[in-house]
Scaffold this motif. Structure first.
Motif, PDB file in Angstrom:
ATOM      1  N   LEU A  17       0.826  -1.205   0.000  1.00 37.00           N
ATOM      2  CA  LEU A  17       0.000   0.000   0.000  1.00 37.00           C
ATOM      3  C   LEU A  17       0.863   1.258   0.000  1.00 37.00           C
ATOM      4  CD1 LEU A  17      -2.741  -1.127   2.556  1.00 37.00           C
ATOM      5  CD2 LEU A  17      -3.007  -0.901   0.083  1.00 37.00           C
ATOM      6  N   ALA A  18       1.962   1.228   0.751  1.00 38.11           N
ATOM      7  CA  ALA A  18       2.850   2.394   0.799  1.00 38.11           C
ATOM      8  C   ALA A  18       3.525   2.626  -0.552  1.00 38.11           C
ATOM      9  CB  ALA A  18       3.887   2.215   1.897  1.00 38.11           C
ATOM     10  N   LEU A  19       3.977   1.553  -1.205  1.00 39.87           N
ATOM     11  CA  LEU A  19       4.599   1.697  -2.519  1.00 39.87           C
ATOM     12  C   LEU A  19       3.601   2.226  -3.548  1.00 39.87           C
ATOM     13  CD1 LEU A  19       6.805  -1.528  -2.901  1.00 39.87           C
ATOM     14  CD2 LEU A  19       7.577   0.810  -2.444  1.00 39.87           C
ATOM     15  N   CYS A  20       2.373   1.729  -3.502  1.00 40.19           N
ATOM     16  CA  CYS A  20       1.361   2.200  -4.450  1.00 40.19           C
ATOM     17  C   CYS A  20       1.026   3.671  -4.209  1.00 40.19           C
ATOM     18  CB  CYS A  20       0.098   1.346  -4.352  1.00 40.19           C
ATOM     19  SG  CYS A  20       0.297  -0.317  -5.043  1.00 40.19           S
ATOM     20  N   ASP A  21       1.058   4.090  -2.955  1.00 42.86           N
ATOM     21  CA  ASP A  21       0.829   5.497  -2.649  1.00 42.86           C
ATOM     22  C   ASP A  21       1.947   6.361  -3.238  1.00 42.86           C
ATOM     23  OD1 ASP A  21      -0.413   7.748  -1.097  1.00 42.86           O
ATOM     24  OD2 ASP A  21       1.504   7.674  -0.052  1.00 42.86           O
ATOM     25  N   ILE A  22       3.179   5.905  -3.118  1.00 41.54           N
ATOM     26  CA  ILE A  22       4.311   6.628  -3.708  1.00 41.54           C
ATOM     27  C   ILE A  22       4.172   6.675  -5.230  1.00 41.54           C
ATOM     28  CG2 ILE A  22       6.801   6.440  -4.143  1.00 41.54           C
ATOM     29  CD1 ILE A  22       7.015   5.445  -1.191  1.00 41.54           C
ATOM     30  N   ALA A  23       3.773   5.540  -5.827  1.00 41.36           N
ATOM     31  CA  ALA A  23       3.597   5.503  -7.285  1.00 41.36           C
ATOM     32  C   ALA A  23       2.493   6.454  -7.732  1.00 41.36           C
ATOM     33  CB  ALA A  23       3.278   4.077  -7.726  1.00 41.36           C
ATOM     34  N   HIS A  24       1.437   6.541  -6.934  1.00 40.71           N
ATOM     35  CA  HIS A  24       0.339   7.457  -7.269  1.00 40.71           C
ATOM     36  C   HIS A  24       0.830   8.901  -7.313  1.00 40.71           C
ATOM     37  CE1 HIS A  24      -3.665   9.080  -7.556  1.00 40.71           C
ATOM     38  NE2 HIS A  24      -3.585   9.650  -6.376  1.00 40.71           N
ATOM     39  N   ARG A  25       1.678   9.259  -6.383  1.00 40.79           N
ATOM     40  CA  ARG A  25       2.229  10.618  -6.371  1.00 40.79           C
ATOM     41  C   ARG A  25       3.177  10.831  -7.556  1.00 40.79           C
ATOM     42  NH1 ARG A  25       3.163  12.220  -0.034  1.00 40.79           N
ATOM     43  NH2 ARG A  25       1.597  10.825   0.824  1.00 40.79           N
ATOM     44  N   LEU A  26       3.947   9.801  -7.869  1.00 34.18           N
ATOM     45  CA  LEU A  26       4.849   9.910  -9.012  1.00 34.18           C
ATOM     46  C   LEU A  26       4.082  10.117 -10.310  1.00 34.18           C
ATOM     47  CD1 LEU A  26       7.483   7.145  -8.209  1.00 34.18           C
ATOM     48  CD2 LEU A  26       7.996   9.554  -8.639  1.00 34.18           C
ATOM     49  N   LYS A  27       2.950   9.444 -10.436  1.00 35.90           N
ATOM     50  CA  LYS A  27       2.168   9.548 -11.669  1.00 35.90           C
ATOM     51  C   LYS A  27       1.600  10.956 -11.857  1.00 35.90           C
ATOM     52  CE  LYS A  27      -0.584   6.009 -12.620  1.00 35.90           C
ATOM     53  NZ  LYS A  27      -0.095   5.503 -13.924  1.00 35.90           N
ATOM     54  N   SER A  28       1.415  11.692 -10.773  1.00 38.64           N
ATOM     55  CA  SER A  28       0.972  13.080 -10.909  1.00 38.64           C
ATOM     56  C   SER A  28       2.093  13.964 -11.452  1.00 38.64           C
ATOM     57  CB  SER A  28       0.486  13.622  -9.563  1.00 38.64           C
ATOM     58  OG  SER A  28       1.571  13.763  -8.651  1.00 38.64           O
ATOM     59  N   MET A  29       3.341  13.532 -11.224  1.00 40.56           N
ATOM     60  CA  MET A  29       4.492  14.285 -11.719  1.00 40.56           C
ATOM     61  C   MET A  29       4.987  13.766 -13.067  1.00 40.56           C
ATOM     62  SD  MET A  29       6.636  14.728  -8.131  1.00 40.56           S
ATOM     63  CE  MET A  29       6.313  13.103  -7.444  1.00 40.56           C
ATOM     64  N   ARG A  30       4.715  12.488 -13.333  1.00 40.90           N
ATOM     65  CA  ARG A  30       5.112  11.856 -14.596  1.00 40.90           C
ATOM     66  C   ARG A  30       3.884  11.138 -15.142  1.00 40.90           C
ATOM     67  NH1 ARG A  30      10.932  11.844 -13.637  1.00 40.90           N
ATOM     68  NH2 ARG A  30      11.342  10.822 -15.640  1.00 40.90           N
ATOM     69  N   PRO A  31       2.994  11.859 -15.828  1.00 42.13           N
ATOM     70  CA  PRO A  31       1.693  11.308 -16.238  1.00 42.13           C
ATOM     71  C   PRO A  31       1.778  10.068 -17.116  1.00 42.13           C
ATOM     72  CG  PRO A  31       1.729  13.699 -16.489  1.00 42.13           C
ATOM     73  CD  PRO A  31       3.132  13.278 -16.192  1.00 42.13           C
ATOM     74  N   ASP A  32       2.878   9.894 -17.845  1.00 40.44           N
ATOM     75  CA  ASP A  32       3.002   8.741 -18.744  1.00 40.44           C
ATOM     76  C   ASP A  32       3.621   7.524 -18.057  1.00 40.44           C
ATOM     77  OD1 ASP A  32       1.920  10.226 -20.831  1.00 40.44           O
ATOM     78  OD2 ASP A  32       3.884  11.013 -21.420  1.00 40.44           O
ATOM     79  N   LEU A  33       3.926   7.629 -16.790  1.00 41.74           N
ATOM     80  CA  LEU A  33       4.538   6.511 -16.064  1.00 41.74           C
ATOM     81  C   LEU A  33       3.544   5.359 -15.943  1.00 41.74           C
ATOM     82  CD1 LEU A  33       7.088   5.631 -14.399  1.00 41.74           C
ATOM     83  CD2 LEU A  33       5.860   6.473 -12.374  1.00 41.74           C
ATOM     84  N   PHE A  34       4.005   4.154 -16.268  1.00 39.26           N
ATOM     85  CA  PHE A  34       3.188   2.943 -16.142  1.00 39.26           C
ATOM     86  C   PHE A  34       3.725   2.136 -14.974  1.00 39.26           C
ATOM     87  CE2 PHE A  34       1.926  -1.418 -17.125  1.00 39.26           C
ATOM     88  CZ  PHE A  34       0.603  -1.264 -17.523  1.00 39.26           C
ATOM     89  N   VAL A  35       2.833   1.680 -14.081  1.00 38.26           N
ATOM     90  CA  VAL A  35       3.255   1.024 -12.837  1.00 38.26           C
ATOM     91  C   VAL A  35       2.776  -0.421 -12.806  1.00 38.26           C
ATOM     92  CG1 VAL A  35       3.156   1.079 -10.323  1.00 38.26           C
ATOM     93  CG2 VAL A  35       3.218   3.231 -11.606  1.00 38.26           C
ATOM     94  N   LEU A  36       3.742  -1.318 -12.654  1.00 34.72           N
ATOM     95  CA  LEU A  36       3.487  -2.745 -12.436  1.00 34.72           C
ATOM     96  C   LEU A  36       3.665  -3.059 -10.962  1.00 34.72           C
ATOM     97  CD1 LEU A  36       5.837  -4.308 -15.139  1.00 34.72           C
ATOM     98  CD2 LEU A  36       3.355  -4.174 -15.326  1.00 34.72           C
ATOM     99  N   ALA A  37       2.977  -4.079 -10.477  1.00 33.08           N
ATOM    100  CA  ALA A  37       3.166  -4.473  -9.074  1.00 33.08           C
ATOM    101  C   ALA A  37       3.157  -5.989  -8.949  1.00 33.08           C
ATOM    102  CB  ALA A  37       2.081  -3.863  -8.201  1.00 33.08           C
ATOM    103  N   THR A  38       4.079  -6.500  -8.125  1.00 36.93           N
ATOM    104  CA  THR A  38       4.097  -7.912  -7.749  1.00 36.93           C
ATOM    105  C   THR A  38       4.268  -7.991  -6.239  1.00 36.93           C
ATOM    106  OG1 THR A  38       6.503  -8.060  -8.068  1.00 36.93           O
ATOM    107  CG2 THR A  38       5.106  -8.640  -9.951  1.00 36.93           C
ATOM    108  N   TRP A  39       4.033  -9.169  -5.713  1.00 33.52           N
ATOM    109  CA  TRP A  39       4.202  -9.381  -4.275  1.00 33.52           C
ATOM    110  C   TRP A  39       4.561 -10.832  -4.019  1.00 33.52           C
ATOM    111  CZ3 TRP A  39      -0.276  -7.476  -6.550  1.00 33.52           C
ATOM    112  CH2 TRP A  39      -1.341  -8.367  -6.711  1.00 33.52           C
ATOM    113  N   GLU A  40       4.791 -11.158  -2.757  1.00 34.72           N
ATOM    114  CA  GLU A  40       5.221 -12.501  -2.396  1.00 34.72           C
ATOM    115  C   GLU A  40       4.047 -13.477  -2.406  1.00 34.72           C
ATOM    116  OE1 GLU A  40       8.484 -13.636  -1.559  1.00 34.72           O
ATOM    117  OE2 GLU A  40       8.898 -11.724  -2.549  1.00 34.72           O
ATOM    118  N   ALA A  41       4.349 -14.729  -2.737  1.00 34.12           N
ATOM    119  CA  ALA A  41       3.336 -15.782  -2.669  1.00 34.12           C
ATOM    120  C   ALA A  41       2.829 -15.899  -1.230  1.00 34.12           C
ATOM    121  CB  ALA A  41       3.939 -17.105  -3.135  1.00 34.12           C
TER     122      ALA A  41
END
Length: 390
Positions: A26-50
């Motif tokens: 959740l914290a990483l996605c929050d950071i990515a959300h803020r980044l996307k406001s500064m870099r509108p074309d940024l595409f974000v992938l997410a993975t996590w542990e099994a």
């Protein structure tokens, strides 16, 4: 990520997030959300542990791939070859040696964040060279809250200037704004009247709220309850329910004036930044029944109001679990519990103590977030300049 991905890689920058706990996700996605406001074309992938299950949907993630495949599997190799992310943010341990080697070969930048001492890979045989230097050397930098991690990585031969001590990775909040003139006018009009807020209230919760407020009024006769409804279309129905209960009601959206007889103020949730600043105590509603979705407490805590909530927390439960040991929020279950909490927390010294705990908990991760945002921006800008060079 149990099968080979077939989605076409989008053009432009790709940020890959990998988390080892739901809080970190959740914290990483929050950071990515803020980044996307500064870099509108940024595409974000997410993975996590099994074993972490299904993650909640967030605004910061464009494509949630699921659990990361085992190291050196065909899926793992295909993932990096296909997506070729510009930058990886890896939160926590469980590092994959094969994947880290492949990332170095492909020139993928990476930052390791929030790793704790117990998450460091162990050195199996003391008489063999310490391989951790090569493993961690694939990261542009390591951000850790643990001095023990810093010491061990320096001992393993990692340059000191690549290891940064930070606060733990936490969800942080950008507090909503408000009209300062309206706030000052309301503060002057209300004077010393005690106020509490119920935000994003659903109609099904209204009877319990009214019972609690009626109980609180027996001790705090001038107390005002601000009810910010989740659905603005339900204002008329809510007003009828309040009036039927015998409490005096004012409709803020209809431009009705608050007077000394107003016991309930009804509004919508469009101006929560105003009401959080006005009310020392806030119930985050849409939570009084277990199946309700709840709300994140971060914005309210960042503005210094004491947060109460019901048993319905939805996908915000990990945030409340994180805050519970700090005594930054309080869960209530019945109308009587709510009334007692409102009365107790309306004492200025008690409210100030709880509000400070909440504000401290929310702002703890702010410096880490700012530092990480700056480093990510620097890395992506440098890659962009390098790729643009003739």
């Amino acid at each position: 990520m149990t099968k080979l991905e077939t989605q076409t890689r989008p053009e432009g920058e790709i940020l890959w997030l990998h988390a080892t706990t739901i809080q970190r996700y959740l914290a990483l996605c929050d950071i990515a959300h803020r980044l996307k406001s500064m870099r509108p074309d940024l595409f974000v992938l997410a993975t996590w542990e099994a074993g972490m299950g299904q993650m909640p949907e967030t605004e910061g993630c464009d494509h949630a791939l699921g659990a990361l495949a085992p190291d050196q599997s065909p899926e793992s190799r295909y993932f990096l070859n296909h997506w070729r992310p510009d930058l990886c943010l890896w939160a926590g341990g469980n590092l994959r040696r094969g994947m880290m080697r492949q990332m170095r070969e492909l020139g993928i930048s990476a930052l390791l964040v929030d790793i704790e001492e117990q998450e460091l890979p162990t050195r199996k045989l003391r008489w063999l060279p310490d391989q951790r230097r090569r493993l961690f050397g694939g990261f542009n930098a390591v951000l850790t809250p643990a001095k023990a991690v810093q010491r061990q990585l320096i001992k393993a031969g990692m340059p000191r200037d690549q290891i940064h001590l930070t606060s733990p990775l936490r969800l942080s909040a950008v507090p909503p704004g408000c009209d300062q003139q309206v706030l000052a006018s309301l503060q002057q009009r209300l004077g010393s009247r005690p106020v509490w807020l119920a935000s994003r209230v659903q109609l099904a919760e209204l009877p319990q709220l009214l019972d609690s407020h009626r109980t609180a009024l027996r001790l705090l006769h001038r107390m005002l309850l601000v009810i910010a409804l989740d659905d603005p279309e339900s204002c008329a129905r809510a007003r009828n329910l309040v009036q039927d209960s015998g409490l005096n009601c004012t409709d803020w959206n209809a431009n009705e004036e608050i007077n000394d007889y107003t016991q309930i103020l009804i509004t919508d949730s469009a101006n929560l930044g105003l009401w959080y600043r006005l009310a020392p105590v806030t119930l985050l509603a849409s939570s009084l029944q277990p199946q309700m979705p709840g709300q994140s407490p971060l914005e309210a805590l960042a503005l210094g109001t004491v947060v109460l909530h019901g048993p319905g927390c939805g996908h915000h439960q990990p945030v409340y679990d994180q805050l519970a040991p700090l005594k930054a929020t309080k869960q209530i279950r019945t109308a009587r519990e709510l009334a007692e909490a409102v009365i107790h927390l309306s004492a200025p010294d008690v409210a100030a103590r709880w509000a400070l705990a909440g504000w401290t908990a929310v702002t703890e991760g702010a410096a880490m977030t700012d530092q990480l945002l700056e480093q990510v921006q620097d890395i992506l800008d440098l890659r962009e300049e390098t790729h643009a060079a003739p």
